[in-house]
Design a protein around this motif. Structure first.
Motif, short mmCIF file in Angstrom:
data_model
loop_
_atom_site.label_atom_id
_atom_site.label_comp_id
_atom_site.label_asym_id
_atom_site.label_seq_id
_atom_site.Cartn_x
_atom_site.Cartn_y
_atom_site.Cartn_z
N LYS A 17 0.69 -0.90 -0.51
CA LYS A 17 0.07 0.04 -0.19
C LYS A 17 0.99 1.56 0.03
O LYS A 17 2.21 1.55 1.01
N ARG A 18 0.13 2.16 -0.83
CA ARG A 18 1.58 3.43 -1.14
C ARG A 18 1.32 4.75 -0.05
O ARG A 18 -0.21 4.75 0.00
N ALA A 19 1.28 5.37 0.50
CA ALA A 19 1.16 6.57 1.40
C ALA A 19 0.94 7.57 0.28
O ALA A 19 1.46 7.77 -0.93
N LYS A 20 -0.26 8.74 0.76
CA LYS A 20 -0.52 9.84 -0.23
C LYS A 20 1.01 10.35 0.02
O LYS A 20 1.30 10.99 0.68
N GLY A 21 0.68 11.23 -1.27
CA GLY A 21 2.01 11.81 -1.10
C GLY A 21 2.95 11.09 -1.82
O GLY A 21 3.10 10.03 -1.73
#
Length: 123
Positions: A17-21
């Motif tokens: 899962k990727r963090a925002k930004g």
């Protein structure tokens, strides 16, 4: 392990899962950022394994035998938690020593060694 709704967690999916930004960039070379990210992820895994090993050793000392349920439900007492905290701080200090030495060198008032060598040659 389950989430708050009782659903089994998919750790593989969560790890991707990727963090925002954007990812933070600390070095001019992006490969160094990835390398350090990997090293620190491995360090965190080793730390978790060290705590789990400590749990196994303490349970074996106390009971002479153990089950997976014993390991999963173990809660360290205050003394064990203090010992673990101290061991974790020492572990992190060893990992971070190279960075700490760089910071100390930047903060030091000492001239670079080659400046000292050049000065000695002139004398």
């Amino acid at each position: 392990m389950s989430d708050k709704d009782g659903q089994e967690l998919d750790w593989v999916a969560l790890s991707g899962k990727r963090a925002k930004g954007r990812r933070p960039e600390y070095f001019d070379e992006p490969a160094l950022d990835r390398l350090y990210s990997t090293v620190f992820a491995l360090a965190a895994e080793v730390s978790a394994l060290r705590e789990r090993q400590d749990t196994v050793e303490r349970l074996l000392d106390a009971k002479g035998t153990l089950t997976r349920a014993d390991i999963e439900s173990y809660k360290p007492d205050r003394d064990a938690a203090d010992e673990r905290g101290l061991a974790t701080r020492a572990y992190i200090a060893r990992i971070m020593r190279g960075f700490q030495q760089e910071v100390e060198a930047m903060e030091a008032d000492d001239p670079p060694i080659m400046d000292v060598v050049d000065q000695l040659r002139k004398e």
